[in-house]
Design a protein around this motif. Structure first.
Motif, mmCIF file in Angstrom:
data_model
loop_
_atom_site.group_PDB
_atom_site.id
_atom_site.type_symbol
_atom_site.label_atom_id
_atom_site.label_comp_id
_atom_site.label_asym_id
_atom_site.label_seq_id
_atom_site.Cartn_x
_atom_site.Cartn_y
_atom_site.Cartn_z
ATOM 1 N N ALA A 138 23.903 21.480 34.381
ATOM 2 C CA ALA A 138 22.515 21.936 34.418
ATOM 3 C C ALA A 138 21.987 21.988 35.852
ATOM 4 O O ALA A 138 21.255 22.920 36.228
ATOM 5 N N LEU A 139 22.360 20.992 36.652
ATOM 6 C CA LEU A 139 21.903 20.977 38.041
ATOM 7 C C LEU A 139 22.515 22.128 38.832
ATOM 8 O O LEU A 139 21.848 22.730 39.693
ATOM 9 N N LEU A 152 15.314 21.878 51.376
ATOM 10 C CA LEU A 152 15.875 20.548 51.150
ATOM 11 C C LEU A 152 16.196 20.243 49.692
ATOM 12 O O LEU A 152 17.072 19.413 49.416
ATOM 13 N N VAL A 153 15.524 20.882 48.735
ATOM 14 C CA VAL A 153 15.791 20.592 47.322
ATOM 15 C C VAL A 153 17.209 21.019 46.948
ATOM 16 O O VAL A 153 17.967 20.266 46.325
ATOM 17 N N GLY A 154 17.576 22.234 47.332
ATOM 18 C CA GLY A 154 18.935 22.697 47.058
ATOM 19 C C GLY A 154 19.980 21.890 47.798
ATOM 20 O O GLY A 154 21.034 21.553 47.243
ATOM 21 N N ASN A 155 19.689 21.547 49.053
ATOM 22 C CA ASN A 155 20.633 20.736 49.839
ATOM 23 C C ASN A 155 20.879 19.388 49.172
ATOM 24 O O ASN A 155 22.016 18.948 49.036
ATOM 25 N N LEU A 156 19.792 18.749 48.737
ATOM 26 C CA LEU A 156 19.913 17.443 48.101
ATOM 27 C C LEU A 156 20.621 17.544 46.750
ATOM 28 O O LEU A 156 21.357 16.623 46.364
ATOM 29 N N SER A 157 20.435 18.656 46.043
ATOM 30 C CA SER A 157 21.110 18.839 44.753
ATOM 31 C C SER A 157 22.626 18.840 44.924
ATOM 32 O O SER A 157 23.345 18.125 44.211
ATOM 33 N N ILE A 158 23.114 19.619 45.872
ATOM 34 C CA ILE A 158 24.561 19.690 46.082
ATOM 35 C C ILE A 158 25.096 18.382 46.650
ATOM 36 O O ILE A 158 26.186 17.919 46.275
ATOM 37 N N ALA A 159 24.331 17.738 47.521
ATOM 38 C CA ALA A 159 24.770 16.453 48.070
ATOM 39 C C ALA A 159 24.869 15.398 46.972
ATOM 40 O O ALA A 159 25.812 14.592 46.948
ATOM 41 N N LEU A 193 25.686 12.207 52.680
ATOM 42 C CA LEU A 193 25.133 12.489 54.006
ATOM 43 C C LEU A 193 25.831 13.670 54.668
ATOM 44 O O LEU A 193 25.174 14.561 55.244
ATOM 45 N N LEU A 194 27.163 13.708 54.601
ATOM 46 C CA LEU A 194 27.896 14.804 55.236
ATOM 47 C C LEU A 194 27.614 16.122 54.528
ATOM 48 O O LEU A 194 27.502 17.178 55.177
ATOM 49 N N THR A 195 27.472 16.091 53.206
ATOM 50 C CA THR A 195 27.149 17.321 52.479
ATOM 51 C C THR A 195 25.759 17.816 52.846
ATOM 52 O O THR A 195 25.530 19.029 52.947
ATOM 53 N N GLY A 232 20.565 16.581 62.411
ATOM 54 C CA GLY A 232 20.955 15.483 63.294
ATOM 55 C C GLY A 232 20.589 14.124 62.733
ATOM 56 O O GLY A 232 21.322 13.137 62.941
ATOM 57 N N PHE A 233 19.474 14.034 61.995
ATOM 58 C CA PHE A 233 19.084 12.762 61.384
ATOM 59 C C PHE A 233 20.135 12.309 60.364
ATOM 60 O O PHE A 233 20.581 11.162 60.385
ATOM 61 N N PHE A 234 20.537 13.225 59.471
ATOM 62 C CA PHE A 234 21.548 12.864 58.475
ATOM 63 C C PHE A 234 22.892 12.577 59.151
ATOM 64 O O PHE A 234 23.640 11.693 58.718
ATOM 65 N N LEU A 235 23.192 13.303 60.208
ATOM 66 C CA LEU A 235 24.432 13.077 60.939
ATOM 67 C C LEU A 235 24.418 11.701 61.602
ATOM 68 O O LEU A 235 25.440 10.987 61.613
ATOM 69 N N ALA A 236 23.276 11.299 62.147
ATOM 70 C CA ALA A 236 23.172 9.972 62.764
ATOM 71 C C ALA A 236 23.333 8.870 61.721
ATOM 72 O O ALA A 236 24.000 7.849 61.979
#
Length: 310
Positions: A138-139, A152-159, A193-195, A232-236
């Motif tokens: 469903a996601l 960010l919503v789509g990015n967070l969904s896949i992560a 985080l990497l995703t 860069g924040f997530f990478l850090a």
């Protein structure tokens, strides 16, 4: 002089041959192979390091779980391309399959069949696994239809789905044995985080097509410079997590795993950070996406060494 004889027509590729060529691209077979490797190494390397690999990996119920996960993932790639036909015609015309080789109705049917088979198979293994797989399907649908167009919503969904994949073998063992293995969770967090970094980078890479079709991704709202700060924040956070884990591994005396993480994860993360700072063209962000994939593969392979620290 008589006109030259007409040249014989060049036979067109048969539909079946074209489909055979396009199908691996449609379901992203390299990504499916990485998922298969990840599931196998989580189980054999992290969860059951004391068992022979043949015994842990050839368990029938685990094989069915892997099949269910890969079916849902393949269906997710199909539905993503189904909704992104117009965007991909701009961003990735060489990878366009739906509408060119496979018509949209058959693509939707394939998605429903694969998703349904994966959910039913997981549900047959255990109702909880079925619910988790149904939620993932469903996601994936929501991501393709709506979420990926929202910052960010789509990015967070896949992560989140990537982290859930890492945790799936542990969930199966918990349901069977009622125990847990905390060593899996740092890998799941690192995968998340990497995703996030890779998905944000891909949004910058796809800005042209996204802008023409009403998407409101992060780089279209905040601009590329601010988006690089978010990545860069997530990478850090990922670098700090990996640095802490590497330090603990060295202190514990597990030199092979520590050396692997230092050379094949931490150093590439440093290079990825340098490239992110300097990136300002589409080809630079495509290069960054490839680096993220390489780091993810190195992290997955480190699971083969991590079982010894249990």
């Amino acid at each position: 002089m008589p006109p030259p004889p007409p040249k014989p027509p060049v036979p067109a590729s048969l539909p079946a041959e074209r489909l055979r060529t396009a199908l691996p691209t449609l379901v992203r077979w390299p990504n499916l192979l990485i998922m298969l490797l990840c599931l196998a190494l989580v189980r054999a390397g992290l969860l059951l390091p004391g068992l022979p690999w043949r015994q842990s990996l050839l368990a029938p119920r685990f094989g069915l779980l892997v099949l269910a996960a890969l079916l849902v993932a393949a269906a997710g790639y199909i539905i993503n391309d189904y909704y992104d036909v117009k965007i991909d015609a701009i961003n990735r015309p060489d990878r366009l399959v739906i509408g060119r080789v496979v018509n949209r109705r058959k693509a939707m049917l394939a998605h429903m069949v694969l998703s349904g088979a994966g959910v039913l198979l997981a549900g047959w293994l255990h109702p909880v696994l079925g619910l988790v797989t149904l939620g993932a399907a469903a996601l994936l649908w929501g991501y393709s239809a709506r979420f990926k167009r929202v910052a960010l919503v789509g990015n967070l969904s896949i992560a989140t789905l990537t982290a859930a994949l890492v945790l799936l073998p542990e969930l199966q063992l918990q349901l069977q044995r009622h125990d847990s293995h905390s060593v899996v969770w740092p890998y799941a967090l690192a995968a998340l985080l990497l995703t996030m970094v890779r998905e944000i980078v891909k949004d910058v890479e796809d800005m042209r097509g996204d802008a023409q079709h009403g998407c409101r991704t992060l780089p279209l709202i905040w601009g590329v410079a601010r988006t690089k700060w978010v990545a860069g924040f997530f990478l850090a956070c990922l670098a700090l997590l990996t640095l802490g884990a590497t330090g603990r591994v060295f202190v514990s005396g597990h030199w092979p795993l520590g050396t692997w993480l230092a050379l094949l994860v931490l150093l590439p993360l440093a290079q990825l950070t340098r490239l992110l700072i300097r990136a300002d063209r589409r080809r630079h962000f495509r290069h960054l996406s490839a680096w993220c994939k390489g780091i993810m593969l190195a992290g997955v392979l480190s699971m083969a060494l991590a079982g010894s620290i249990n």
